[in-house]
Design a protein around this motif. Structure first.
Motif, short mmCIF file in Angstrom:
data_model
loop_
_atom_site.label_atom_id
_atom_site.label_comp_id
_atom_site.label_asym_id
_atom_site.label_seq_id
_atom_site.Cartn_x
_atom_site.Cartn_y
_atom_site.Cartn_z
N GLY A 6 -38.94 45.37 32.09
CA GLY A 6 -38.96 43.94 31.85
C GLY A 6 -37.92 43.17 32.64
O GLY A 6 -37.99 41.95 32.76
N ASP A 7 -36.95 43.88 33.20
CA ASP A 7 -35.91 43.24 34.01
C ASP A 7 -36.41 43.00 35.44
O ASP A 7 -37.24 43.76 35.95
CB ASP A 7 -34.65 44.10 34.09
N SER A 8 -35.86 41.99 36.08
CA SER A 8 -36.13 41.73 37.49
C SER A 8 -35.11 42.47 38.34
O SER A 8 -33.94 42.58 37.96
CB SER A 8 -36.03 40.24 37.80
N VAL A 30 -39.94 43.47 50.07
CA VAL A 30 -40.52 44.70 49.54
C VAL A 30 -41.34 44.43 48.28
O VAL A 30 -42.45 44.96 48.14
CB VAL A 30 -39.42 45.75 49.24
N PHE A 31 -40.82 43.60 47.37
CA PHE A 31 -41.39 43.51 46.02
C PHE A 31 -42.15 42.23 45.68
O PHE A 31 -43.01 42.25 44.80
CB PHE A 31 -40.28 43.70 44.98
N LYS A 32 -41.85 41.12 46.34
CA LYS A 32 -42.45 39.83 45.95
C LYS A 32 -43.96 39.84 46.13
O LYS A 32 -44.48 40.10 47.21
CB LYS A 32 -41.83 38.68 46.73
N ASP A 135 -44.25 42.40 41.24
CA ASP A 135 -43.68 41.11 41.63
C ASP A 135 -42.19 41.03 41.27
O ASP A 135 -41.71 40.03 40.75
CB ASP A 135 -44.45 39.96 40.98
N GLY A 136 -41.48 42.12 41.54
CA GLY A 136 -40.04 42.15 41.32
C GLY A 136 -39.59 42.50 39.92
O GLY A 136 -38.39 42.58 39.66
#
Length: 161
Positions: A6-8, A30-32, A135-136
């Protein structure tokens, strides 16, 4: 504090090997907007990492993609030249696994997943782990106990998706 489901992920700049040499790559790149299977190893060329961890993600690339994973990424507290040489020695292309070098361990420290491997002459390294990041945001997180290789495997992550 170690990140949790649940953390970004924090913003950071890593390095990735390319045919033209190392290039910076941000965590946003990488993640967005992507689903990423990220796994980390204590060190490139080390026995378990080379014999089981990296090859497992290469072998299960299609299964991960079929589950909606856009990118498979391998992170290590190594320099980008080592990560590039390791990928080459394992016949791993960037289409298979995106190699991410956290040479100074800044990202690894930011997510509190460092491991002291100085007894073996390796200094501060990353713990062995895997995570699914959408999405991060971390949606799965599997951190290994020292000396163990079970929950960070490709097979375990696939079963969680």
């Amino acid at each position: 504090m170690t990140l949790q489901i649940g953390d970004s992920l924090p913003s950071a700049t890593l390095m990735t090997p390319t045919p033209d040499g190392p290039r910076p790559i941000t965590t946003d790149e990488v993640f967005k907007g992507k689903t990423v299977a990220l796994f980390a190893v204590p060190g490139a060329f080390t026995p378990t990492c080379s014999a089981r961890h990296l090859p497992g993600y290469v072998d299960h690339r299609d299964a991960l993609k079929a589950k909606g994973v856009d990118t498979i990424a391998c992170l290590s507290v190594n320099d980008p030249f080592v990560m590039g040489a390791w990928a080459e020695s394992q016949a791993v292309s960037a289409d298979d696994v995106l190699m991410l070098a956290d040479g100074n361990g800044e990202f690894t420290r930011a997510i509190d997943l460092t491991m002291d491997a100085s007894r073996g002459g390796m200094g501060q390294r990353s713990k062995r782990y895997s995570m699914l990041v959408k999405d991060g945001v971390i949606t799965q997180l599997n951190i290994e106990e020292p000396g163990v290789f079970e929950v960070s495997s490709a097979e375990h992550l696939i079963a969680q998706i």
